[in-house]
Design a protein around this motif. Structure first.
Motif, PDB file in Angstrom:
ATOM      1  N   LYS A  33      16.834  58.486  16.140  1.00 21.98           N
ATOM      2  CA  LYS A  33      17.850  59.434  15.684  1.00 21.98           C
ATOM      3  C   LYS A  33      17.404  60.866  15.909  1.00 21.98           C
ATOM      4  CE  LYS A  33      20.069  56.790  11.953  1.00 21.98           C
ATOM      5  NZ  LYS A  33      20.263  56.749  10.486  1.00 21.98           N
ATOM      6  N   THR A  34      16.093  61.082  15.746  1.00 22.63           N
ATOM      7  CA  THR A  34      15.568  62.427  15.889  1.00 22.63           C
ATOM      8  C   THR A  34      14.210  62.377  16.569  1.00 22.63           C
ATOM      9  OG1 THR A  34      14.655  64.314  14.673  1.00 22.63           O
ATOM     10  CG2 THR A  34      14.775  62.234  13.483  1.00 22.63           C
ATOM     11  N   THR A  35      14.031  63.172  17.590  1.00 25.15           N
ATOM     12  CA  THR A  35      12.775  63.173  18.339  1.00 25.15           C
ATOM     13  C   THR A  35      11.639  63.806  17.544  1.00 25.15           C
ATOM     14  OG1 THR A  35      13.485  65.222  19.400  1.00 25.15           O
ATOM     15  CG2 THR A  35      13.905  63.181  20.597  1.00 25.15           C
ATOM     16  N   ALA A  36      11.962  64.618  16.549  1.00 25.00           N
ATOM     17  CA  ALA A  36      10.919  65.260  15.741  1.00 25.00           C
ATOM     18  C   ALA A  36      10.197  64.251  14.853  1.00 25.00           C
ATOM     19  CB  ALA A  36      11.532  66.368  14.886  1.00 25.00           C
ATOM     20  N   ASP A  37      10.847  63.130  14.565  1.00 22.48           N
ATOM     21  CA  ASP A  37      10.260  62.076  13.737  1.00 22.48           C
ATOM     22  C   ASP A  37       9.408  61.186  14.643  1.00 22.48           C
ATOM     23  OD1 ASP A  37       9.727  59.788  12.257  1.00 22.48           O
ATOM     24  OD2 ASP A  37      11.690  59.749  11.296  1.00 22.48           O
ATOM     25  N   PRO A  38       8.087  61.106  14.393  1.00 16.91           N
ATOM     26  CA  PRO A  38       7.211  60.336  15.288  1.00 16.91           C
ATOM     27  C   PRO A  38       7.327  58.824  15.130  1.00 16.91           C
ATOM     28  CG  PRO A  38       5.949  61.173  13.435  1.00 16.91           C
ATOM     29  CD  PRO A  38       7.330  61.750  13.299  1.00 16.91           C
ATOM     30  N   THR A  39       8.015  58.347  14.094  1.00 20.45           N
ATOM     31  CA  THR A  39       8.124  56.908  13.893  1.00 20.45           C
ATOM     32  C   THR A  39       9.193  56.311  14.812  1.00 20.45           C
ATOM     33  OG1 THR A  39       9.792  57.063  12.132  1.00 20.45           O
ATOM     34  CG2 THR A  39       7.473  57.175  11.465  1.00 20.45           C
ATOM     35  N   GLU A  40       9.016  55.043  15.090  1.00 18.66           N
ATOM     36  CA  GLU A  40      10.025  54.267  15.819  1.00 18.66           C
ATOM     37  C   GLU A  40      10.243  52.963  15.073  1.00 18.66           C
ATOM     38  OE1 GLU A  40       9.683  53.983  20.086  1.00 18.66           O
ATOM     39  OE2 GLU A  40       8.269  55.659  20.106  1.00 18.66           O
ATOM     40  N   VAL A  41      11.448  52.434  15.165  1.00 20.71           N
ATOM     41  CA  VAL A  41      11.811  51.278  14.353  1.00 20.71           C
ATOM     42  C   VAL A  41      12.184  50.098  15.240  1.00 20.71           C
ATOM     43  CG1 VAL A  41      13.341  50.401  12.546  1.00 20.71           C
ATOM     44  CG2 VAL A  41      12.642  52.808  12.533  1.00 20.71           C
ATOM     45  N   GLU A  42      11.634  48.947  14.874  1.00 17.07           N
ATOM     46  CA  GLU A  42      11.925  47.695  15.565  1.00 17.07           C
ATOM     47  C   GLU A  42      12.499  46.711  14.555  1.00 17.07           C
ATOM     48  OE1 GLU A  42       9.267  46.227  19.071  1.00 17.07           O
ATOM     49  OE2 GLU A  42       8.522  45.330  17.217  1.00 17.07           O
ATOM     50  N   ARG A  43      13.593  46.083  14.912  1.00 15.56           N
ATOM     51  CA  ARG A  43      14.243  45.114  14.007  1.00 15.56           C
ATOM     52  C   ARG A  43      14.043  43.707  14.545  1.00 15.56           C
ATOM     53  NH1 ARG A  43      19.779  46.660  14.009  1.00 15.56           N
ATOM     54  NH2 ARG A  43      19.993  45.376  15.872  1.00 15.56           N
ATOM     55  N   THR A  44      13.492  42.831  13.712  1.00 17.02           N
ATOM     56  CA  THR A  44      13.296  41.435  14.076  1.00 17.02           C
ATOM     57  C   THR A  44      14.178  40.584  13.173  1.00 17.02           C
ATOM     58  OG1 THR A  44      11.015  41.894  14.734  1.00 17.02           O
ATOM     59  CG2 THR A  44      11.596  39.593  14.351  1.00 17.02           C
ATOM     60  N   THR A  45      15.078  39.827  13.787  1.00 20.35           N
ATOM     61  CA  THR A  45      16.094  39.081  13.045  1.00 20.35           C
ATOM     62  C   THR A  45      15.907  37.587  13.212  1.00 20.35           C
ATOM     63  OG1 THR A  45      17.689  40.871  13.385  1.00 20.35           O
ATOM     64  CG2 THR A  45      18.577  38.738  12.736  1.00 20.35           C
TER      65      THR A  45
END
Length: 289
Positions: A228-240
């Motif tokens: 959503k924002t490049t300033a945020d260093p986190t990335e999210v992975e969804r495992t379903t």
């Protein structure tokens, strides 16, 4: 956000002891709203956790639910980890009874729908939700566990509980400095500080465990969510994990995330907080709140 919503203090009596909570939202007889039970982390109270998260769960009250921030015993929950040594465990405080009593209080005149009760817990509170998911799944329509993983079998006191399918939402940071994403045992300093310990499983093994309890045997699907924002260093992975006719299990892996609740306002000391996802939004979507 929290300052905009009505909050009231409440209490119930459990085993002769007064137990307290903060309720956000306006209960009215016959409304039959969903109830969200929030279990705080070690050393907190319900109000401290509400401030710690920036009132992130209050958004669920703004959408029509009742949100109860429960207060543990002297800052902790009597979770089902064999090696927990804090007062709530040593005194064998009846936190399951506390949970039942809060639900019963609001179910008696249909202020809540007893079939739409959801528990969300962070850290030690997440361990308490894991206990509830095993011992009293009949109380819950769904569980959210943040920054906590399954105790290994030799460290788990509720392991004999019969299987009961339950939708489970898991959220964990890969750089969590307190509850390792990879599982294992806390170091001596953390065991001493939190008076807890014993081996735990990884976040991924925890997700697979809950999926298998639901009868899901197929491999999960994993998706990297757009930033959503490049300033945020986190990335999210969804495992379903999902299968026909049984509740799903979803793990949100917060790459580079710490011991935090996504979209909250936690201090940097416990790692990075992701603002790529909103915890209340995830719960709303997953549980159809």
């Amino acid at each position: 956000m929290s300052s905009l919503l009505e909050a009231t203090r409440g209490s119930v009596t459990v085993a002769g002891a007064t137990r307290t909570f903060t309720l956000v939202g306006t209960p009215a007889p016959g409304d039959a709203k969903p109830l969200i039970l929030v279990f705080h982390g070690s050393g907190q109270t319900g109000d401290k956790h509400r401030a710690f998260t920036g009132g992130v769960f209050d958004a669920l009250a703004a959408r029509g639910a009742l949100v109860a921030y429960l207060d543990g015993f002297r800052g902790n929950w009597n979770d089902a980890r064999r090696e927990s040594r804090f007062p709530a465990r040593r005194a064998d405080i009846d936190d399951v009874g506390f949970t039942r009593a809060v639900i019963a209080t609001f179910a008696s005149d249909r202020r809540i729908d007893p079939n739409r009760v959801y528990a969300v817990g962070y850290s030690n509170g997440g361990q308490m939700v894991i206990r509830l998911a095993h011992e009293t799944p009949d109380l819950l329509a769904g569980a959210t566990v943040i920054a906590a993983t399954m105790p290994a079998p030799e460290n788990f006191l509720a392991g004999q509980a019969p299987r009961a399918p339950l939708p489970v939402l898991l959220i964990h940071g890969t750089k969590d400095p307190i509850v390792s994403y990879q599982g294992g045992t806390m170091n001596w300093a953390l065991r001493t500080l939190f008076k807890a310990g014993g081996p735990t499983w990884s976040a991924t093994r925890t997700a697979r465990y809950f999926a298998e309890r639901n009868g899901i045997t197929t491999e999960p699907t994993t998706t990297r969510l757009p930033k959503k924002t490049t300033a945020d260093p986190t990335e999210v992975e969804r495992t379903t994990y999902e299968a026909e006719g049984v509740p799903p299990v979803v793990l949100y892996t917060i790459h580079r995330g710490g011991h935090t609740v996504p979209s909250s306002s936690a201090p940097a000391l416990i790692g990075k907080t992701s603002h790529q996802i909103d915890t209340a939004d995830l719960m709303t979507q997953f549980f159809d709140l």
